[in-house]
Design a protein around this motif. Structure first.
Motif, mmCIF file in Angstrom:
data_model
loop_
_atom_site.group_PDB
_atom_site.id
_atom_site.type_symbol
_atom_site.label_atom_id
_atom_site.label_comp_id
_atom_site.label_asym_id
_atom_site.label_seq_id
_atom_site.Cartn_x
_atom_site.Cartn_y
_atom_site.Cartn_z
ATOM 1 N N ARG A 67 -6.112 12.849 -2.880
ATOM 2 C CA ARG A 67 -5.291 11.603 -1.415
ATOM 3 C C ARG A 67 -4.304 12.331 -1.443
ATOM 4 O O ARG A 67 -3.576 12.392 -2.965
ATOM 5 C CB ARG A 67 -5.037 10.127 -2.013
ATOM 6 C CG ARG A 67 -4.793 8.988 -1.166
ATOM 7 C CD ARG A 67 -5.307 7.572 -2.005
ATOM 8 N NE ARG A 67 -7.047 8.258 -1.736
ATOM 9 C CZ ARG A 67 -7.088 6.466 -2.686
ATOM 10 N NH1 ARG A 67 -6.558 5.971 -3.425
ATOM 11 N NH2 ARG A 67 -8.311 6.910 -2.843
ATOM 12 N N GLY A 125 -7.640 6.645 1.271
ATOM 13 C CA GLY A 125 -8.833 6.248 0.554
ATOM 14 C C GLY A 125 -10.154 6.459 0.672
ATOM 15 O O GLY A 125 -10.877 5.793 -0.028
ATOM 16 N N GLU A 151 -10.558 11.150 -5.336
ATOM 17 C CA GLU A 151 -9.454 10.538 -5.000
ATOM 18 C C GLU A 151 -8.318 11.150 -5.606
ATOM 19 O O GLU A 151 -7.207 11.581 -5.398
ATOM 20 C CB GLU A 151 -9.704 9.517 -6.183
ATOM 21 C CG GLU A 151 -10.556 8.294 -5.244
ATOM 22 C CD GLU A 151 -10.816 6.898 -6.188
ATOM 23 O OE1 GLU A 151 -9.876 6.070 -5.729
ATOM 24 O OE2 GLU A 151 -10.987 7.362 -7.670
ATOM 25 N N GLY A 199 -12.977 1.033 -2.376
ATOM 26 C CA GLY A 199 -13.742 1.553 -3.057
ATOM 27 C C GLY A 199 -15.342 0.802 -2.913
ATOM 28 O O GLY A 199 -16.095 2.422 -2.772
ATOM 29 N N ARG A 219 -16.235 3.442 0.145
ATOM 30 C CA ARG A 219 -16.379 4.880 -0.331
ATOM 31 C C ARG A 219 -17.393 4.929 -1.159
ATOM 32 O O ARG A 219 -18.254 6.258 -1.035
ATOM 33 C CB ARG A 219 -15.278 5.287 -1.519
ATOM 34 C CG ARG A 219 -14.677 6.308 -1.442
ATOM 35 C CD ARG A 219 -13.016 6.507 -2.069
ATOM 36 N NE ARG A 219 -13.278 8.182 -2.877
ATOM 37 C CZ ARG A 219 -13.475 7.185 -4.235
ATOM 38 N NH1 ARG A 219 -13.919 6.648 -4.686
ATOM 39 N NH2 ARG A 219 -13.910 9.145 -4.698
ATOM 40 N N HIS A 266 -6.563 -7.463 -1.550
ATOM 41 C CA HIS A 266 -7.967 -6.839 -1.857
ATOM 42 C C HIS A 266 -8.546 -5.225 -1.690
ATOM 43 O O HIS A 266 -9.777 -4.657 -1.961
ATOM 44 C CB HIS A 266 -9.017 -7.415 -2.479
ATOM 45 C CG HIS A 266 -8.833 -9.493 -2.546
ATOM 46 N ND1 HIS A 266 -9.169 -9.579 -4.364
ATOM 47 C CD2 HIS A 266 -8.353 -9.775 -2.533
ATOM 48 C CE1 HIS A 266 -8.507 -10.605 -3.801
ATOM 49 N NE2 HIS A 266 -8.121 -11.139 -2.831
ATOM 50 N N SER A 267 -7.291 -4.215 -1.643
ATOM 51 C CA SER A 267 -8.066 -3.246 -0.903
ATOM 52 C C SER A 267 -8.967 -2.382 -1.511
ATOM 53 O O SER A 267 -9.752 -1.471 -1.686
ATOM 54 C CB SER A 267 -6.570 -2.619 -0.367
ATOM 55 O OG SER A 267 -6.019 -2.071 -1.686
ATOM 56 N N ALA A 268 -8.498 -2.057 -3.303
ATOM 57 C CA ALA A 268 -8.879 -1.366 -3.892
ATOM 58 C C ALA A 268 -10.344 -1.453 -3.999
ATOM 59 O O ALA A 268 -11.251 -1.290 -4.036
ATOM 60 C CB ALA A 268 -8.626 -1.837 -5.294
ATOM 61 N N ARG A 269 -11.086 -3.327 -4.036
ATOM 62 C CA ARG A 269 -12.384 -3.678 -4.234
ATOM 63 C C ARG A 269 -12.845 -2.923 -3.087
ATOM 64 O O ARG A 269 -14.551 -2.082 -2.756
ATOM 65 C CB ARG A 269 -12.971 -4.836 -4.494
ATOM 66 C CG ARG A 269 -13.408 -5.410 -4.672
ATOM 67 C CD ARG A 269 -13.999 -6.713 -4.716
ATOM 68 N NE ARG A 269 -15.429 -7.358 -4.331
ATOM 69 C CZ ARG A 269 -15.414 -8.893 -4.280
ATOM 70 N NH1 ARG A 269 -14.480 -9.507 -5.174
ATOM 71 N NH2 ARG A 269 -16.413 -9.217 -3.974
ATOM 72 N N THR A 283 0.525 -1.404 0.324
ATOM 73 C CA THR A 283 0.404 -0.072 0.280
ATOM 74 C C THR A 283 0.918 0.981 -0.023
ATOM 75 O O THR A 283 0.643 2.076 0.135
ATOM 76 C CB THR A 283 -0.999 0.051 1.259
ATOM 77 O OG1 THR A 283 -0.053 0.127 2.371
ATOM 78 C CG2 THR A 283 -2.431 -1.258 1.372
ATOM 79 N N TYR A 311 -11.582 -0.137 5.650
ATOM 80 C CA TYR A 311 -12.042 -0.829 5.447
ATOM 81 C C TYR A 311 -12.787 -1.707 5.861
ATOM 82 O O TYR A 311 -13.782 -2.531 5.558
ATOM 83 C CB TYR A 311 -10.489 -1.769 5.378
ATOM 84 C CG TYR A 311 -9.453 -2.273 4.959
ATOM 85 C CD1 TYR A 311 -9.470 -2.640 3.548
ATOM 86 C CD2 TYR A 311 -8.019 -1.099 4.654
ATOM 87 C CE1 TYR A 311 -8.169 -2.274 2.789
ATOM 88 C CE2 TYR A 311 -7.482 -0.658 4.707
ATOM 89 C CZ TYR A 311 -6.980 -1.537 2.869
ATOM 90 O OH TYR A 311 -5.955 -1.556 2.498
#
Ligand code: PLP
Length: 372
Positions: A205, A197, A202, A278, A281, A272-275, A74, A226
């Motif tokens: 950031r 995040g 975005e 996301g 958010r 799977h942080s983007a998912r 990250t 998360y």
């Protein structure tokens, strides 16, 4: 002679301890909607099997290599050896202050702030200056004021952006100026990035502090963006080894190492942080318009500086009601939980949270309560 001092009560957590699990509808939470274990296990085909066969022994003090690798992914520059995992961000605040501040040192903490950021700093016996931001100024960051507060030997600055409770966000230009001011003095930056995040745009950031300044400790957790606070895993990332080593030494007296099942699940989540971020958010951005509309409908009662990031905002109550008593009545009578601002030494304010799925129902209930 300087001495360590008794830690002041943690008013936010005291209030939640009383109300969080008894009020029906949460309208002030600082974390995003949580997920069941099954959702995480569904992210990778062998995840369930790996969890079932995991041995519940001690884990490595700085965190499992798998987890530190996932955390390091990250960041741009901080690598797995620059990461120390923790029993969530709260342990990081405690350890960083107590490892890096001595009685008589000077440190600066931004205000208002999450309670432990101020109270734990003071408990070290260090002299603490508050870098105060104000509703009247739109919660603006006054870097000239920070420059006045900084001394040649200021040891540490605590900064939290995106910010709890205002939802404000430092700009990239201000971040650069701030880091230059600290670097000149060798001041450590404890950068609380638990909402990283969740910038509403975005493009806002910021780089993680540990990637742009060697004497910065980036603090993060899976509790907020998360929506996984029940796993109780956070971390500090820092490229100056001597600083992280001092924190690690102290961790041997608090938790030694983290929970093995949580380490496995967090490494999985981070891959799977983007998912996951996301989704959080999207929920935050979907909840913001109904919340803003509610506050606009009740502008005789509330005024706010609209947040730019994160799942919380900090409206001011316009009339002279006792905000704490009103929040307690609202929780008891309507079952809707707001967080009174006295817990931040801002007694005219109330914290609202909009990272949870039940927001519309909570607003409707509050609307009925206000009309009664
Ligand atoms: C700014 C900030 N830092 C740290 C924490 C602690 O987070 P954790 O639950 O990971 O200990 C919180 C929790 O509310 C927070 O808002």
């Amino acid at each position: 002679m300087h001495r360590r001092v008794r830690i002041a009560p943690f008013e936010i957590e005291r209030f939640y301890e009383r109300w969080e699990f008894s009020a029906e509808l949460m309208l002030s939470s600082s974390d995003c909607e949580s997920r069941p274990v099954a959702d995480l296990l569904a992210l990778e085909p062998d995840a369930g099997e790996r969890l079932q066969s995991l041995h519940l022994g001690y884990t490595e003090v700085p965190g499992s290599p798998e987890l530190r690798g996932a955390v390091a992914s990250t960041y741009d520059l901080a690598g797995p050896d620059d990461v120390l995992t923790l029993a969530a961000a709260e342990e990081g605040i405690f350890l960083a202050y107590h490892a890096l501040l001595d009685p008589g040192d000077h440190a600066i903490v931004e205000a208002p702030s999450y309670g432990s950021a101020v109270n734990l700093a003071r408990s070290t016996g260090a002299e603490i200056s508050l870098w105060q931001r104000r509703h009247e100024d739109g919660w603006a960051y006054d870097l000239d004021e920070l420059e006045r507060l900084l001394r040649p030997d200021t040891r540490l600055l605590y900064l939290n952006s995106p910010h709890n409770p205002t939802g404000s966000q430092l700009s990239a230009a201000d971040q650069q100026r701030l880091v230059a001011m600290l670097a000149e003095r060798g001041t450590v930056l404890l950068s609380d990035e638990v909402y990283r995040g969740l910038e509403h745009d975005e493009a806002d950031r910021l780089p993680a502090a540990c990637d742009i300044y060697e004497r910065a400790l980036s603090l993060n957790t899976v509790s907020k963006s998360y929506g996984l606070p029940g796993l109780r895993i956070g971390w500090l990332a820092c490229r100056e080894r001597s600083l992280l080593d001092r924190v690690r030494e102290l961790k041997l007296y608090t938790t030694i190492c983290s929970s093995a099942p949580s380490e496995l699940l967090v490494a999985l989540a981070l891959r799977h942080s983007a998912r996951l971020i996301g989704e959080a958010r999207a929920l935050v951005l979907g909840n913001l318009p109904p919340l803003a509309a509610f506050l606009a409908r009740h502008e005789e009662l509330f005024e706010w500086v609209p947040p730019a990031a994160g799942p919380i905002g900090f409206p001011r109550v316009r009339d002279d009601r006792d905000v704490r008593a009103w929040c307690e009545r609202t929780a008891a009578e309507a079952g809707v939980l707001l967080l009174p601002g006295y817990v931040y030494d801002e007694p005219r304010h109330v914290r609202v949270g909009y990272g949870r799925a039940g927001l519309r129902e909570a607003l409707a209930r509050l609307e009925t309560h206000l009309a009664a």
